[in-house]
Design a protein around this motif. Sequence first.
Motif, PDB file in Angstrom:
ATOM      1  N   PRO A  12     -36.904  46.182  -5.811  1.00 41.30           N
ATOM      2  CA  PRO A  12     -37.103  44.430  -6.030  1.00 41.30           C
ATOM      3  C   PRO A  12     -35.910  43.772  -4.804  1.00 41.30           C
ATOM      4  O   PRO A  12     -36.206  42.772  -4.760  1.00 41.30           O
ATOM      5  CB  PRO A  12     -37.566  43.528  -7.042  1.00 41.30           C
ATOM      6  N   VAL A  13     -34.673  44.473  -4.807  1.00 37.95           N
ATOM      7  CA  VAL A  13     -33.950  44.533  -3.986  1.00 37.95           C
ATOM      8  C   VAL A  13     -33.916  45.271  -2.936  1.00 37.95           C
ATOM      9  O   VAL A  13     -33.317  46.263  -3.095  1.00 37.95           O
ATOM     10  CB  VAL A  13     -32.575  43.359  -4.837  1.00 37.95           C
ATOM     11  N   PRO A  14     -34.521  44.936  -2.066  1.00 41.08           N
ATOM     12  CA  PRO A  14     -34.225  46.680  -1.094  1.00 41.08           C
ATOM     13  C   PRO A  14     -32.598  46.760  -0.539  1.00 41.08           C
ATOM     14  O   PRO A  14     -32.460  48.219  -0.494  1.00 41.08           O
ATOM     15  CB  PRO A  14     -34.906  45.555  -0.018  1.00 41.08           C
ATOM     16  N   ALA A  15     -32.382  45.944  -0.605  1.00 36.21           N
ATOM     17  CA  ALA A  15     -30.403  46.136   0.317  1.00 36.21           C
ATOM     18  C   ALA A  15     -29.520  47.106  -0.856  1.00 36.21           C
ATOM     19  O   ALA A  15     -29.085  47.667  -0.948  1.00 36.21           O
ATOM     20  CB  ALA A  15     -29.663  44.728   0.135  1.00 36.21           C
ATOM     21  N   HIS A  16     -30.418  46.897  -2.600  1.00 34.29           N
ATOM     22  CA  HIS A  16     -29.675  47.631  -2.594  1.00 34.29           C
ATOM     23  C   HIS A  16     -30.738  48.537  -4.022  1.00 34.29           C
ATOM     24  O   HIS A  16     -31.118  48.755  -5.063  1.00 34.29           O
ATOM     25  CB  HIS A  16     -28.935  46.525  -4.409  1.00 34.29           C
ATOM     26  N   PRO A  17     -31.156  50.115  -3.837  1.00 36.71           N
ATOM     27  CA  PRO A  17     -31.386  51.398  -4.052  1.00 36.71           C
ATOM     28  C   PRO A  17     -31.431  51.537  -5.903  1.00 36.71           C
ATOM     29  O   PRO A  17     -31.954  52.061  -6.687  1.00 36.71           O
ATOM     30  CB  PRO A  17     -31.710  51.887  -3.189  1.00 36.71           C
ATOM     31  N   ARG A  18     -30.491  50.728  -6.127  1.00 34.85           N
ATOM     32  CA  ARG A  18     -29.776  51.090  -7.568  1.00 34.85           C
ATOM     33  C   ARG A  18     -30.647  50.430  -8.270  1.00 34.85           C
ATOM     34  O   ARG A  18     -30.629  51.424  -9.686  1.00 34.85           O
ATOM     35  CB  ARG A  18     -28.636  51.162  -7.630  1.00 34.85           C
ATOM     36  N   ILE A  19     -31.227  49.766  -8.040  1.00 36.90           N
ATOM     37  CA  ILE A  19     -32.060  48.541  -8.890  1.00 36.90           C
ATOM     38  C   ILE A  19     -33.549  48.729  -8.726  1.00 36.90           C
ATOM     39  O   ILE A  19     -33.921  48.327  -7.912  1.00 36.90           O
ATOM     40  CB  ILE A  19     -31.221  47.512  -8.624  1.00 36.90           C
ATOM     41  N   VAL A  20     -34.308  49.309  -9.815  1.00 41.86           N
ATOM     42  CA  VAL A  20     -35.709  49.428  -9.362  1.00 41.86           C
ATOM     43  C   VAL A  20     -36.580  48.696 -11.107  1.00 41.86           C
ATOM     44  O   VAL A  20     -35.593  48.650 -12.441  1.00 41.86           O
ATOM     45  CB  VAL A  20     -36.219  50.935  -9.969  1.00 41.86           C
ATOM     46  N   PHE A  21     -37.444  48.547 -10.384  1.00 43.28           N
ATOM     47  CA  PHE A  21     -38.651  47.903 -11.839  1.00 43.28           C
ATOM     48  C   PHE A  21     -39.258  48.975 -12.720  1.00 43.28           C
ATOM     49  O   PHE A  21     -39.805  49.509 -11.716  1.00 43.28           O
ATOM     50  CB  PHE A  21     -39.610  46.979 -10.730  1.00 43.28           C
ATOM     51  N   LEU A  22     -39.182  48.957 -13.744  1.00 40.82           N
ATOM     52  CA  LEU A  22     -39.636  50.452 -14.631  1.00 40.82           C
ATOM     53  C   LEU A  22     -40.811  50.344 -14.524  1.00 40.82           C
ATOM     54  O   LEU A  22     -41.278  52.022 -14.599  1.00 40.82           O
ATOM     55  CB  LEU A  22     -38.806  50.360 -15.634  1.00 40.82           C
ATOM     56  N   LYS A  23     -41.944  49.211 -14.599  1.00 47.74           N
ATOM     57  CA  LYS A  23     -43.575  49.336 -14.757  1.00 47.74           C
ATOM     58  C   LYS A  23     -44.128  50.401 -13.948  1.00 47.74           C
ATOM     59  O   LYS A  23     -45.053  51.235 -14.253  1.00 47.74           O
ATOM     60  CB  LYS A  23     -43.767  47.968 -15.161  1.00 47.74           C
ATOM     61  N   PRO A  24     -43.857  50.006 -12.687  1.00 51.44           N
ATOM     62  CA  PRO A  24     -44.153  50.621 -11.191  1.00 51.44           C
ATOM     63  C   PRO A  24     -43.546  52.296 -10.960  1.00 51.44           C
ATOM     64  O   PRO A  24     -44.575  52.610 -10.645  1.00 51.44           O
ATOM     65  CB  PRO A  24     -44.128  49.757 -10.182  1.00 51.44           C
ATOM     66  N   LEU A  25     -42.768  51.990 -11.547  1.00 48.49           N
ATOM     67  CA  LEU A  25     -42.643  53.587 -11.824  1.00 48.49           C
ATOM     68  C   LEU A  25     -42.606  54.784 -12.391  1.00 48.49           C
ATOM     69  O   LEU A  25     -42.412  55.843 -12.050  1.00 48.49           O
ATOM     70  CB  LEU A  25     -40.496  54.074 -11.088  1.00 48.49           C
TER      71      LEU A  25
END
Length: 213
Positions: A12-25
């Motif tokens: 959700p924050v393209p500049a920071h791939p370390r952050i992921v929304f878990l539901k779609p993952l």
Amino acid sequence: MPLGPDPRSIHPVPAHPRIVFLKPLIDDPKIEIGDYTYYDDPENARLFASRNVLHHYDFLGDTLRIGRFCAIATGVRFIMNGANHALTGFSTFPFNIFGGGWEEGFDVGTITAGLRGDTVVGNDVWIGAEAVILPGVTIGDGAVIGAFSVVAKDVAPYTIVAGNPAVERRRRFSPDVTERLVRVAWWNWPIARITKNLAAIRGADIDALERAD
């Protein structure tokens, strides 16, 4: 009107791939995640299901359920019931898993006798770095889990816990405000209503939150 990030986006924050929304993952049916709940990890964010949810075996049937708008910091681990060893006899050693004849006579009931059920995390929960959540724990809405804590028992809504074992440090709000917050359950509102009322959600005026339309 903009309605915030797309909850279907893994990053959700393209500049920071370390952050992921878990539901779609996550596509494991044993793990249920609410919208907007995120995990932050600079190295292995996309491997949450395999690296952070441990000993989670199909044959035991336990589920990890995490609500909406939760913030999960790097290294948080959920220990599921598959970590359990038999406690009904003299030895806790898992002879049966090594085969070679040691599996004969094994009674799976010696394992299931110690199961503690599903692990449940409410909504708007913040779990600090490297915290460990043990099997069968329920963490209430709005709770805060301190970094490096080991949570071995249920946590009440809007309670801050920390330590090993984690113990209550303080309540975030009075019992009256906590009860009203749980009743308002803003995390279940339509996203347009949440977006419109962010000032009240971010604020600390329960009357204003209850008046939100």
